[in-house]
Design a protein around this motif. Structure first.
Motif, PDB file in Angstrom:
ATOM      1  N   ALA A  13      73.537 -16.577  20.809  1.00  0.00           N
ATOM      2  CA  ALA A  13      74.488 -15.697  20.128  1.00  0.00           C
ATOM      3  C   ALA A  13      74.738 -16.097  18.684  1.00  0.00           C
ATOM      4  O   ALA A  13      74.824 -15.243  17.794  1.00  0.00           O
ATOM      5  N   GLY A  14      74.893 -17.392  18.414  1.00  0.00           N
ATOM      6  CA  GLY A  14      75.287 -17.852  17.093  1.00  0.00           C
ATOM      7  C   GLY A  14      74.391 -17.382  15.955  1.00  0.00           C
ATOM      8  O   GLY A  14      74.884 -16.861  14.946  1.00  0.00           O
ATOM      9  N   PRO A  15      73.070 -17.548  16.065  1.00  0.00           N
ATOM     10  CA  PRO A  15      72.201 -17.095  14.972  1.00  0.00           C
ATOM     11  C   PRO A  15      72.267 -15.589  14.732  1.00  0.00           C
ATOM     12  O   PRO A  15      72.193 -15.138  13.579  1.00  0.00           O
ATOM     13  N   VAL A  16      72.405 -14.798  15.801  1.00  0.00           N
ATOM     14  CA  VAL A  16      72.481 -13.340  15.638  1.00  0.00           C
ATOM     15  C   VAL A  16      73.783 -12.960  14.948  1.00  0.00           C
ATOM     16  O   VAL A  16      73.804 -12.151  14.007  1.00  0.00           O
ATOM     17  N   LEU A  17      74.900 -13.536  15.398  1.00  0.00           N
ATOM     18  CA  LEU A  17      76.174 -13.256  14.744  1.00  0.00           C
ATOM     19  C   LEU A  17      76.119 -13.642  13.269  1.00  0.00           C
ATOM     20  O   LEU A  17      76.556 -12.873  12.394  1.00  0.00           O
ATOM     21  N   ALA A  18      75.592 -14.820  12.973  1.00  0.00           N
ATOM     22  CA  ALA A  18      75.533 -15.272  11.589  1.00  0.00           C
ATOM     23  C   ALA A  18      74.682 -14.333  10.739  1.00  0.00           C
ATOM     24  O   ALA A  18      75.026 -14.051   9.582  1.00  0.00           O
ATOM     25  N   THR A  19      73.602 -13.824  11.301  1.00  0.00           N
ATOM     26  CA  THR A  19      72.760 -12.869  10.577  1.00  0.00           C
ATOM     27  C   THR A  19      73.538 -11.603  10.264  1.00  0.00           C
ATOM     28  O   THR A  19      73.511 -11.094   9.129  1.00  0.00           O
ATOM     29  N   PHE A  20      74.239 -11.074  11.259  1.00  0.00           N
ATOM     30  CA  PHE A  20      75.035  -9.862  11.050  1.00  0.00           C
ATOM     31  C   PHE A  20      76.103 -10.090   9.973  1.00  0.00           C
ATOM     32  O   PHE A  20      76.346  -9.224   9.127  1.00  0.00           O
ATOM     33  N   LEU A  21      76.749 -11.246  10.005  1.00  0.00           N
ATOM     34  CA  LEU A  21      77.785 -11.553   9.014  1.00  0.00           C
ATOM     35  C   LEU A  21      77.186 -11.680   7.613  1.00  0.00           C
ATOM     36  O   LEU A  21      77.730 -11.154   6.637  1.00  0.00           O
ATOM     37  N   LYS A  22      76.068 -12.381   7.505  1.00  0.00           N
ATOM     38  CA  LYS A  22      75.432 -12.585   6.204  1.00  0.00           C
ATOM     39  C   LYS A  22      75.001 -11.248   5.595  1.00  0.00           C
ATOM     40  O   LYS A  22      75.184 -11.010   4.382  1.00  0.00           O
ATOM     41  N   LEU A  23      74.446 -10.360   6.418  1.00  0.00           N
ATOM     42  CA  LEU A  23      74.003  -9.063   5.923  1.00  0.00           C
ATOM     43  C   LEU A  23      75.172  -8.209   5.438  1.00  0.00           C
ATOM     44  O   LEU A  23      74.972  -7.264   4.665  1.00  0.00           O
ATOM     45  N   ARG A  24      76.396  -8.541   5.883  1.00  0.00           N
ATOM     46  CA  ARG A  24      77.588  -7.800   5.460  1.00  0.00           C
ATOM     47  C   ARG A  24      78.251  -8.411   4.227  1.00  0.00           C
ATOM     48  O   ARG A  24      79.216  -7.855   3.711  1.00  0.00           O
ATOM     49  N   GLY A  25      77.792  -9.572   3.802  1.00  0.00           N
ATOM     50  CA  GLY A  25      78.373 -10.186   2.609  1.00  0.00           C
ATOM     51  C   GLY A  25      79.257 -11.388   2.867  1.00  0.00           C
ATOM     52  O   GLY A  25      79.836 -11.944   1.930  1.00  0.00           O
ATOM     53  N   TYR A  26      79.399 -11.811   4.137  1.00  0.00           N
ATOM     54  CA  TYR A  26      80.141 -13.036   4.452  1.00  0.00           C
ATOM     55  C   TYR A  26      79.225 -14.244   4.235  1.00  0.00           C
ATOM     56  O   TYR A  26      78.008 -14.106   4.052  1.00  0.00           O
ATOM     57  N   GLU A  27      79.815 -15.426   4.261  1.00  0.00           N
ATOM     58  CA  GLU A  27      79.051 -16.656   4.091  1.00  0.00           C
ATOM     59  C   GLU A  27      79.208 -17.521   5.347  1.00  0.00           C
ATOM     60  O   GLU A  27      80.024 -18.442   5.402  1.00  0.00           O
ATOM     61  N   PRO A  28      78.427 -17.222   6.390  1.00  0.00           N
ATOM     62  CA  PRO A  28      78.547 -17.989   7.632  1.00  0.00           C
ATOM     63  C   PRO A  28      77.740 -19.282   7.584  1.00  0.00           C
ATOM     64  O   PRO A  28      76.660 -19.338   6.988  1.00  0.00           O
ATOM     65  N   THR A  29      78.262 -20.310   8.216  1.00  0.00           N
ATOM     66  CA  THR A  29      77.516 -21.536   8.476  1.00  0.00           C
ATOM     67  C   THR A  29      77.593 -21.795   9.971  1.00  0.00           C
ATOM     68  O   THR A  29      78.669 -21.692  10.573  1.00  0.00           O
ATOM     69  N   VAL A  30      76.444 -22.122  10.571  1.00  0.00           N
ATOM     70  CA  VAL A  30      76.368 -22.346  12.017  1.00  0.00           C
ATOM     71  C   VAL A  30      76.351 -23.847  12.281  1.00  0.00           C
ATOM     72  O   VAL A  30      75.504 -24.577  11.740  1.00  0.00           O
ATOM     73  N   TYR A  31      77.274 -24.317  13.116  1.00  0.00           N
ATOM     74  CA  TYR A  31      77.381 -25.721  13.485  1.00  0.00           C
ATOM     75  C   TYR A  31      77.000 -25.876  14.953  1.00  0.00           C
ATOM     76  O   TYR A  31      77.557 -25.211  15.821  1.00  0.00           O
ATOM     77  N   GLU A  32      76.039 -26.755  15.227  1.00  0.00           N
ATOM     78  CA  GLU A  32      75.502 -26.914  16.582  1.00  0.00           C
ATOM     79  C   GLU A  32      75.549 -28.382  17.002  1.00  0.00           C
ATOM     80  O   GLU A  32      75.203 -29.275  16.221  1.00  0.00           O
ATOM     81  N   ARG A  33      75.951 -28.627  18.250  1.00  0.00           N
ATOM     82  CA  ARG A  33      76.142 -29.996  18.729  1.00  0.00           C
ATOM     83  C   ARG A  33      74.828 -30.768  18.877  1.00  0.00           C
ATOM     84  O   ARG A  33      74.798 -31.981  18.673  1.00  0.00           O
ATOM     85  N   VAL A  34      73.725 -30.116  19.268  1.00  0.00           N
ATOM     86  CA  VAL A  34      72.468 -30.840  19.464  1.00  0.00           C
ATOM     87  C   VAL A  34      71.823 -31.125  18.108  1.00  0.00           C
ATOM     88  O   VAL A  34      72.058 -30.412  17.130  1.00  0.00           O
ATOM     89  N   PRO A  35      70.993 -32.176  18.024  1.00  0.00           N
ATOM     90  CA  PRO A  35      70.490 -32.606  16.720  1.00  0.00           C
ATOM     91  C   PRO A  35      69.405 -31.728  16.110  1.00  0.00           C
ATOM     92  O   PRO A  35      69.147 -31.817  14.907  1.00  0.00           O
ATOM     93  N   GLU A  36      68.744 -30.898  16.916  1.00  0.00           N
ATOM     94  CA  GLU A  36      67.670 -30.056  16.394  1.00  0.00           C
ATOM     95  C   GLU A  36      67.458 -28.874  17.328  1.00  0.00           C
ATOM     96  O   GLU A  36      67.982 -28.851  18.451  1.00  0.00           O
TER      97      GLU A  36
END
Length: 398
Positions: A13-36
């Motif tokens: 979900a996170g990458p898709v949401l961030a893409t939708f937000l970025k395309l609208r003009g927001y500045e999303p950053t995705v933070y993930e617990r695993v190292p890679e």
């Protein structure tokens, strides 16, 4: 200056949401617990409601290797009721597509990165503090980040959810799944098939994920098993490949014996929440409404969440400036009003379907088989049921 949004979780979900937000003009950053970016997992079943949302990401679906499923088939290996129970060609309007999870996950992250989304790996959220017009989150590695609002997309074991509503135990459904990836069995190829095989106390579901491979999962009532899919367990593979299920006809034997990678995991859901937000923080996807996989709607419901949430951002915050807490309260409340009833119905429906598939005793199994025969004998009724499942809510309808 663009409005900073903190997206917690870089799963599906996170990458898709961030893409939708970025395309609208927001500045999303995705933070993930695993190292890679992880390379584990089996398959995903992309359904029309989810595909409709993903089609809004430019160039995404065209570049993902997946398989369109053109046939659904049900078989039984139950003593006294063996053979084909029902089959139907897929209605093109409601076609499913199978995809290998690591391939799909990587494509989602890369699509987000192409539009400029930043990912911070190795950042496990441990706390959050809400202010009048922002939220500050703290991570286990000692770093902090501040954004206008936070969206928790961090799955079944969501730390965002724990920060909002306290610690709670995930509910073990009483069912475990064992699954794998294998070459496509003969009876699933040409046309690509969504396959079900019913036994006594066992159910196997399988579907093609590309032009070479199929993904399968076997559901049984067993003691609770932790998520060993994250690391290969050779004892699990050996036990399954030496079991009676590995001798099943109708493709069952091919699925199990030809799999190099077999994993096992318990199936869980969580108590239903009456709200998914507090202040400037909201949950979506499995963080809000985790579900067992029997309807194949987990990821697809997450995509519905994303679609409506971002439509409501357009409605309530068309300028994309940092919204007030009262604006977010109205937005999140409207979001929940639409999504909680629908996702709740899916969670309950998935659990009920799992219970109905895994029954024990010959008489109960034959009763289940007969219900499958009746349900799938009417193509129009199947189409109507799928139409109801795939109808999602837009901001214009709320």
């Amino acid at each position: 200056m663009s409005t900073k949004v903190i997206v917690v979780g870089a799963g599906i979900a996170g990458p898709v949401l961030a893409t939708f937000l970025k395309l609208r003009g927001y500045e999303p950053t995705v933070y993930e617990r695993v190292p890679e970016l992880p390379d584990g997992g089996l398959g995903h079943l992309l359904q029309p409601n989810g595909l409709r949302v993903l089609s809004k990401v430019p160039g995404l679906l065209e570049n993902i290797e997946m398989a369109k499923l053109e046939r659904t088939a049900f078989y039984s290996v139950v003593q006294g009721d063996t053979g084909l129970l029902a089959e139907q060609p897929t209605n093109p309007t409601f076609a499913f597509h199978g995809v290998r999870r690591p391939v799909f996950h990587k494509a989602l992250v890369e699509a987000a990165e192409r539009v400029g989304v930043e990912f911070k790996w190795g950042h496990k959220l441990v706390s959050l503090e809400q202010g009048e017009d922002s939220v500050t989150v703290a991570f286990e590695n000692g770093s902090k980040a501040t954004g206008s609002f936070v969206v928790g997309c961090d799955g079944l074991h969501s730390n965002t959810r724990t920060c909002l509503f306290g610690d709670e135990k995930a509910d073990f459904t009483g069912l475990c799944q064992t699954g794998g990836i294998c070459p496509i069995p003969e009876n699933m190829n040409f046309p690509f098939t969504f396959l079900n095989i019913f036994g006594d106390g066992v159910h196997i579901v399988a579907y093609v994920i590309n032009d070479r491979q199929a993904s399968w999962a076997m559901t049984k009532r067993e003691p609770e098993a932790k998520e060993t899919w994250r690391a290969q367990d050779d004892s699990v593979k050996q036990a399954v490949q030496n079991s009676e299920v590995a001798k099943w006809d109708f493709g069952g034997s091919e699925l199990i014996k030809n799999s190099e990678h077999i994993v096992k995991y318990g199936l869980y859901d969580r108590p239903e929440l009456t709200t998914w937000h507090q202040g400037r923080v909201v949950l979506i996807g499995d963080a809000a409404h985790p579900t067992s996989p029997h309807l194949g709607q987990g990821a697809n419901q997450s995509f519905e969440d994303i679609d409506l949430l971002t439509e409501l951002l357009d409605k309530y915050n068309p300028s994309t400036a940092s919204p007030s807490t009262s604006t977010l309260e109205a937005l999140f409340t409207e979001f929940e009003t639409a999504r909680i009833p629908r996702s709740s119905a899916m969670v309950k429906g998935a659990r009920a379907l799992g219970e109905s598939r895994v029954v024990q005793g010959v008489d109960a199994c034959i009763e289940r088989n007969n219900k499958v025969r009746i349900q799938w004998s009417d193509a129009d009724a199947v189409a109507r049921a799928r139409e109801a499942m795939f109808k999602s809510v837009s901001a214009k309808e709320t």
